[in-house]
Design a protein around this motif. Structure first.
Motif, PDB file in Angstrom:
ATOM      1  N   ASN A 175       0.850  -1.187   0.000  1.00 23.28           N
ATOM      2  CA  ASN A 175       0.000   0.000   0.000  1.00 23.28           C
ATOM      3  C   ASN A 175       0.887   1.238   0.000  1.00 23.28           C
ATOM      4  N   CYS A 176       0.519   2.224  -0.794  1.00 20.44           N
ATOM      5  CA  CYS A 176       1.306   3.453  -0.882  1.00 20.44           C
ATOM      6  C   CYS A 176       0.946   4.372   0.278  1.00 20.44           C
ATOM      7  N   ASN A 177       1.949   4.774   1.062  1.00 20.28           N
ATOM      8  CA  ASN A 177       1.703   5.684   2.181  1.00 20.28           C
ATOM      9  C   ASN A 177       1.518   7.126   1.718  1.00 20.28           C
ATOM     10  N   SER A 178       1.844   7.392   0.463  1.00 20.37           N
ATOM     11  CA  SER A 178       1.736   8.755  -0.057  1.00 20.37           C
ATOM     12  C   SER A 178       0.345   9.009  -0.657  1.00 20.37           C
ATOM     13  N   CYS A 179      -0.108   8.141  -1.569  1.00 19.18           N
ATOM     14  CA  CYS A 179      -1.410   8.368  -2.220  1.00 19.18           C
ATOM     15  C   CYS A 179      -2.495   7.421  -1.700  1.00 19.18           C
ATOM     16  N   GLY A 180      -2.112   6.403  -0.929  1.00 19.60           N
ATOM     17  CA  GLY A 180      -3.088   5.512  -0.317  1.00 19.60           C
ATOM     18  C   GLY A 180      -3.579   4.380  -1.192  1.00 19.60           C
ATOM     19  N   ALA A 194       8.554   1.406  -6.315  1.00 16.29           N
ATOM     20  CA  ALA A 194       7.963   2.745  -6.372  1.00 16.29           C
ATOM     21  C   ALA A 194       6.495   2.594  -6.754  1.00 16.29           C
ATOM     22  N   CYS A 195       5.650   3.461  -6.205  1.00 14.32           N
ATOM     23  CA  CYS A 195       4.216   3.395  -6.479  1.00 14.32           C
ATOM     24  C   CYS A 195       3.943   3.684  -7.964  1.00 14.32           C
ATOM     25  N   PRO A 196       3.164   2.832  -8.636  1.00 15.64           N
ATOM     26  CA  PRO A 196       2.886   3.077 -10.056  1.00 15.64           C
ATOM     27  C   PRO A 196       1.919   4.241 -10.268  1.00 15.64           C
ATOM     28  N   HIS A 197       1.279   4.706  -9.191  1.00 16.90           N
ATOM     29  CA  HIS A 197       0.309   5.802  -9.312  1.00 16.90           C
ATOM     30  C   HIS A 197       0.950   7.167  -9.087  1.00 16.90           C
ATOM     31  N   CYS A 198       1.856   7.273  -8.102  1.00 19.58           N
ATOM     32  CA  CYS A 198       2.426   8.591  -7.766  1.00 19.58           C
ATOM     33  C   CYS A 198       3.958   8.584  -7.701  1.00 19.58           C
ATOM     34  N   GLN A 199       4.580   7.443  -7.959  1.00 12.51           N
ATOM     35  CA  GLN A 199       6.048   7.296  -8.005  1.00 12.51           C
ATOM     36  C   GLN A 199       6.711   7.363  -6.635  1.00 12.51           C
TER      37      GLN A 199
HETATM   38 ZN   LIG Z   1       1.230   6.326  -4.513  1.00  6.98          ZN
END
Ligand SMILES: [Zn+2]
Length: 134
Positions: free
Chosen positions: A23-28, A37-42
């Protein structure tokens, strides 16, 4: 063989009877398969969240022969693509509905995660699903 860092928490979760989703802690947003790295927000600020373990069987197949090297001893077995209710999907083993029989399964069945047990999670670290009771 040393467990790659990117899957070590997922595998540890299986050993404790939990299905974890990165789970991405930046974009959720959830990610499956795990990434650096998150594929949604890097963002590289990634953690893990426990899945509900509920999902829909998108596709599956039963292997009775011709398994990849190292999997001959598991035959027969079934693998399927499960789309979790969290919105991500993964490749998983399917629990037989009767000994060596997966004929009760159909695409779009509701399925649920089955804890593999610590020894099985160590031997074959993959998620297992069965048809959901409802
Ligand atoms: Zn993200």
């Amino acid at each position: 063989m040393k467990t790659p860092r990117i899957v070590s928490e997922f595998r540890a979760g299986l050993g404790q009877g939990e299905l974890l989703i990165q789970n991405c802690n930046s974009c959720g947003k959830p990610n499956m398969w795990p990434r650096y790295a998150c594929p949604h927000c890097q963002s590289d600020d990634l953690g893990w969240a426990k899945s509900s373990g509920k999902g829909t069987l998108h596709s599956f197949c039963v292997l009775r022969q011709g398994a990849p090297e190292g999997f001959d001893g598991d035959l027969p077995y079934a693998i399927g693509v499960v789309k979790l209710d969290e919105g991500v999907q993964l490749l998983a083993r399917l629990e037989a509905s009767a000994p060596d029989d997966w004929s009760a399964y159909s695409c779009d069945d509701r399925v649920e995660f089955v804890a593999p047990g610590a020894a099985e999670a160590q031997r074959r670290p993959c998620a297992i699903f069965r048809r959901a009771a409802d």
